[in-house]
Design an enzyme around this catalytic site. Structure first.
Site, short mmCIF file in Angstrom:
data_model
loop_
_atom_site.label_atom_id
_atom_site.label_comp_id
_atom_site.label_asym_id
_atom_site.label_seq_id
_atom_site.Cartn_x
_atom_site.Cartn_y
_atom_site.Cartn_z
N ARG A 153 56.80 -21.85 -31.98
CA ARG A 153 56.04 -21.11 -30.98
C ARG A 153 54.91 -21.96 -30.38
O ARG A 153 54.59 -21.84 -29.20
CB ARG A 153 55.46 -19.86 -31.63
CG ARG A 153 54.78 -18.93 -30.66
CD ARG A 153 54.73 -17.53 -31.24
NE ARG A 153 54.10 -16.60 -30.36
CZ ARG A 153 52.91 -16.04 -30.58
NH1 ARG A 153 52.24 -16.35 -31.69
NH2 ARG A 153 52.41 -15.21 -29.72
N HIS A 185 54.30 -22.50 -26.37
CA HIS A 185 53.03 -22.20 -25.71
C HIS A 185 52.41 -23.45 -25.10
O HIS A 185 51.87 -23.41 -24.00
CB HIS A 185 52.05 -21.55 -26.70
CG HIS A 185 52.36 -20.11 -26.95
ND1 HIS A 185 51.43 -19.19 -27.35
CD2 HIS A 185 53.53 -19.42 -26.85
CE1 HIS A 185 52.00 -18.00 -27.48
NE2 HIS A 185 53.26 -18.12 -27.19
N ASN A 235 46.46 -16.72 -26.80
CA ASN A 235 47.14 -17.64 -27.72
C ASN A 235 48.00 -16.81 -28.67
O ASN A 235 48.76 -17.35 -29.46
CB ASN A 235 46.16 -18.54 -28.46
CG ASN A 235 45.29 -17.79 -29.45
OD1 ASN A 235 45.65 -16.74 -29.96
ND2 ASN A 235 44.13 -18.36 -29.76
N HIS A 241 63.16 -15.76 -31.56
CA HIS A 241 62.67 -14.57 -32.26
C HIS A 241 63.61 -14.16 -33.41
O HIS A 241 63.46 -13.07 -33.95
CB HIS A 241 62.46 -13.41 -31.27
CG HIS A 241 61.30 -13.62 -30.35
ND1 HIS A 241 61.00 -12.79 -29.31
CD2 HIS A 241 60.33 -14.59 -30.33
CE1 HIS A 241 59.91 -13.23 -28.67
NE2 HIS A 241 59.49 -14.32 -29.28
C1 HEM Z 1 60.81 -14.50 -23.50
C2 HEM Z 1 59.53 -14.17 -23.54
C3 HEM Z 1 58.73 -14.16 -24.80
C4 HEM Z 1 57.82 -13.20 -25.13
C5 HEM Z 1 57.44 -11.99 -24.31
C6 HEM Z 1 57.31 -13.54 -26.43
C7 HEM Z 1 56.34 -12.82 -27.09
C8 HEM Z 1 56.02 -12.99 -28.42
C9 HEM Z 1 55.12 -12.14 -29.16
C10 HEM Z 1 54.34 -10.97 -28.57
C11 HEM Z 1 55.11 -12.57 -30.43
C12 HEM Z 1 54.34 -11.97 -31.61
C13 HEM Z 1 53.03 -12.65 -31.80
C14 HEM Z 1 52.20 -11.99 -32.86
O1 HEM Z 1 52.04 -10.77 -32.85
O2 HEM Z 1 51.71 -12.70 -33.74
C15 HEM Z 1 56.00 -13.70 -30.51
C16 HEM Z 1 56.26 -14.42 -31.64
C17 HEM Z 1 57.04 -15.56 -31.67
N1 HEM Z 1 57.62 -16.17 -30.58
FE1 HEM Z 1 57.81 -15.41 -28.74
N2 HEM Z 1 57.90 -14.69 -26.86
C18 HEM Z 1 58.77 -15.11 -25.91
C19 HEM Z 1 59.52 -16.27 -25.93
C20 HEM Z 1 59.51 -17.17 -26.96
C21 HEM Z 1 60.08 -18.49 -26.90
C22 HEM Z 1 60.74 -19.10 -25.67
C23 HEM Z 1 59.88 -19.06 -28.12
C24 HEM Z 1 60.25 -20.44 -28.60
C25 HEM Z 1 61.24 -21.16 -28.14
C26 HEM Z 1 59.21 -18.07 -28.94
C27 HEM Z 1 58.91 -18.22 -30.26
C28 HEM Z 1 58.27 -17.28 -31.02
C29 HEM Z 1 58.15 -17.38 -32.47
C30 HEM Z 1 58.80 -18.43 -33.34
C31 HEM Z 1 57.36 -16.31 -32.86
C32 HEM Z 1 56.89 -15.99 -34.28
C33 HEM Z 1 55.57 -16.65 -34.52
C34 HEM Z 1 55.07 -16.58 -35.96
O3 HEM Z 1 55.69 -15.96 -36.82
O4 HEM Z 1 54.01 -17.20 -36.22
N3 HEM Z 1 58.98 -16.96 -28.20
N4 HEM Z 1 56.53 -13.94 -29.26
C1 LIG Z 2 43.28 -17.37 -30.92
O1 LIG Z 2 42.27 -16.71 -30.20
C2 LIG Z 2 41.41 -15.90 -30.96
C3 LIG Z 2 40.38 -15.31 -30.03
O2 LIG Z 2 40.99 -14.65 -28.99
C4 LIG Z 2 40.72 -16.74 -32.04
O3 LIG Z 2 39.93 -15.90 -32.87
C5 LIG Z 2 41.77 -17.45 -32.89
O4 LIG Z 2 41.15 -18.31 -33.81
C6 LIG Z 2 42.70 -18.27 -32.00
N1 LIG Z 2 43.76 -18.83 -32.85
C7 LIG Z 2 43.90 -20.14 -33.03
C8 LIG Z 2 45.01 -20.54 -33.93
O5 LIG Z 2 43.19 -20.96 -32.52
#
Ligand code: HEM
Ligand SMILES: *[C@@H]1O[C@H](CO)[C@@H](O)[C@H](O)[C@H]1NC(C)=O
Ligand SMILES: *[C@@H]1O[C@H](CO)[C@@H](O)[C@H](O)[C@H]1NC(C)=O
Ligand SMILES: *[C@@H]1O[C@H](CO)[C@@H](O)[C@H](O)[C@H]1NC(C)=O
Ligand SMILES: *[C@@H]1O[C@H](CO)[C@@H](O)[C@H](O)[C@H]1NC(C)=O
Length: 326
Positions: A61, A65, A92, A192
């Site tokens: 991720r 980003h 972020n 995901h």
């Molecule tokens: C298509 C549109 C996408 C949306 C709207 C989206 C949105 C999100 C959101 C809201 C989360 C949850 C974050 C949280 O609550 O901590 C997430 C997690 C994640 N996203 Fe996406 N994402 C998208 C595309 C992608 C893409 C293109 C990748 C990588 C190629 C990706 C990789 C991930 C991964 C691996 C997580 C899990 C992160 C973790 O467990 O630390 N996402 N995403």
């Molecule tokens: C992401 O942003 C929040 C504030 O919006 C901050 O508290 C957090 O430390 C940031 N995460 C990272 C990994 O830098």
């Protein structure tokens, strides 16, 4: 033959300069300057994933980003005492620290072997591929030759990342800005299949969907109940749940099978199946893992070409979390 040598040599030198100058990447970019870079990064990733699986989703991720905000230039890794760098933006979306840690550790190992040669942006690109492989996902060749960016601003994040309530048109529009097609977008969303989401990112789908329905009707009803149990109203905001409820630690095509079963966690996930314009690709990836694997690798390579920095736009950072002149 001999007479051609100097010309050949200058052509080679010219081509190397052009590669950086035009922002072109190549798989063997470091073949003479740091030939073992990929095995060094892989070793660090292996060790780190063995310690904690979160490394996999966190690193993947982080790469996404980084590339979407200002191009794949490691600008997301910059730390700032003032809290106004890219990673400090509210958007972020709670990037997990293990992604940052992976790149910092890999950079330290690479610097031991070839100091001052390999960019943090390239290390992140290699690590993003390696975590996928480590979770038994597809392998693919990573293109290299990015420079690290010179700018990192929290304010530049706004509007650059997709939101979980996006519909197909919004997703396509944002990915198209990054030269990615609908098929690339669907393949990349397959990320995901690993990782976590906090409850607030989808709470609207189970508690306040519309005037006529509390629950999003496209959600599988047994999955909706499961989500309500894991994420009750007013849940601790730090609670996060698996995005793939079936095989959360396998980088497989279960994400697409889940979508077919109404088990896409976000609106932006499930819409890929409910919208007829993208459904056939979801069905294909759900039924043919080979198609998904190929499309994912191809899309990751394209993602890695986003706004690559060249010449005066970048540098090889010594410390991935700080600009060289800071
Ligand atoms: C298509 C549109 C996408 C949306 C709207 C989206 C949105 C999100 C959101 C809201 C989360 C949850 C974050 C949280 O609550 O901590 C997430 C997690 C994640 N996203 Fe996406 N994402 C998208 C595309 C992608 C893409 C293109 C990748 C990588 C190629 C990706 C990789 C991930 C991964 C691996 C997580 C899990 C992160 C973790 O467990 O630390 N996402 N995403
Ligand atoms: C992401 O942003 C929040 C504030 O919006 C901050 O508290 C957090 O430390 C940031 N995460 C990272 C990994 O830098
Ligand atoms: C990681 O764990 C696997 C499986 O237990 C093992 O084969 C491998 O040697 C470990 N790698 C590292 C670098 O620790
Ligand atoms: C809901 O999920 C179950 C498996 O848990 C599946 O058998 C069923 O077909 C799904 N329902 C719908 C409407 O997709
Ligand atoms: C998309 O591709 C065009 C043409 O190659 C290029 O000029 C542009 O910078 C690319 N956009 C991104 C975001 O990388």
């Amino acid at each position: 033959m001999e007479a051609w040598r100097p010309l050949m040599l200058s052509i080679t030198v010219f081509m190397v300069i052009m590669q950086r100058g035009e922002g072109q990447l190549s798989e063997n970019f470091y073949s003479s300057t740091c030939p073992n870079v990929e095995s060094i990064v892989k070793q660090v990733v292996d060790t780190k994933v063995n310690q904690t699986f979160v490394t996999v989703p966190a690193t993947l991720r982080l790469f996404f980003h980084d590339c979407f905000v200002q191009g794949c230039d490691a600008s997301i890794l910059i730390s700032s005492p003032n809290g106004d760098a890219e990673k400090d933006a509210p958007d972020n979306l709670s990037l997990a620290g293990d992604g940052f840690d992976t790149v910092i550790k890999a950079k330290a190992a690479v610097e031991q072997a070839c100091p001052g040669v390999v960019s943090c942006a390239d290390i992140l690109a290699i690590a993003a591929r390696d975590v996928v492989v480590k979770a038994r996902g597809p392998s693919f060749d990573v293109e290299l030759g990015r420079l690290d960016g010179l700018v990192s601003k929290a304010s530049s994040v706004a509007g650059k990342l997709p939101e979980p309530d996006f519909d197909l048109d919004q997703l396509n529009a944002l990915f198209a800005k990054n030269n990615l097609t609908q098929t690339d977008m669907i393949a990349l969303s397959g990320a995901h299949t690993v990782g976590f989401s906090h409850c607030d990112r989808f709470a609207n789908r189970i508690y306040s969907f519309s005037k006529s329905s509390q629950v999003d009707p496209t959600l599988n009803s047994s999955y909706a109940v499961q989500l309500m149990q894991a994420c009750p109203r007013n849940v601790d905001p730090s609670i996060a749940i698996d995005m793939d409820p079936v095989t959360p630690q396998e980088f497989d095509n279960m994400y697409y099978k889940n979508l077919v079963n109404g088990k896409g966690l976000f609106t932006s996930d499930e819409v890929l199946f409910t919208d007829p314009a993208s459904r056939s690709t979801v069905n294909d990836f759900a039924n043919n893992p080979t198609d998904f694997n190929g499309a994912f690798g191809a899309a990751m390579r394209k993602l890695g070409r986003t706004k690559v920095k060249t010449g005066k736009q970048g540098e090889i950072r010594r410390d991935c979390t700080a600009f060289n002149n800071s």
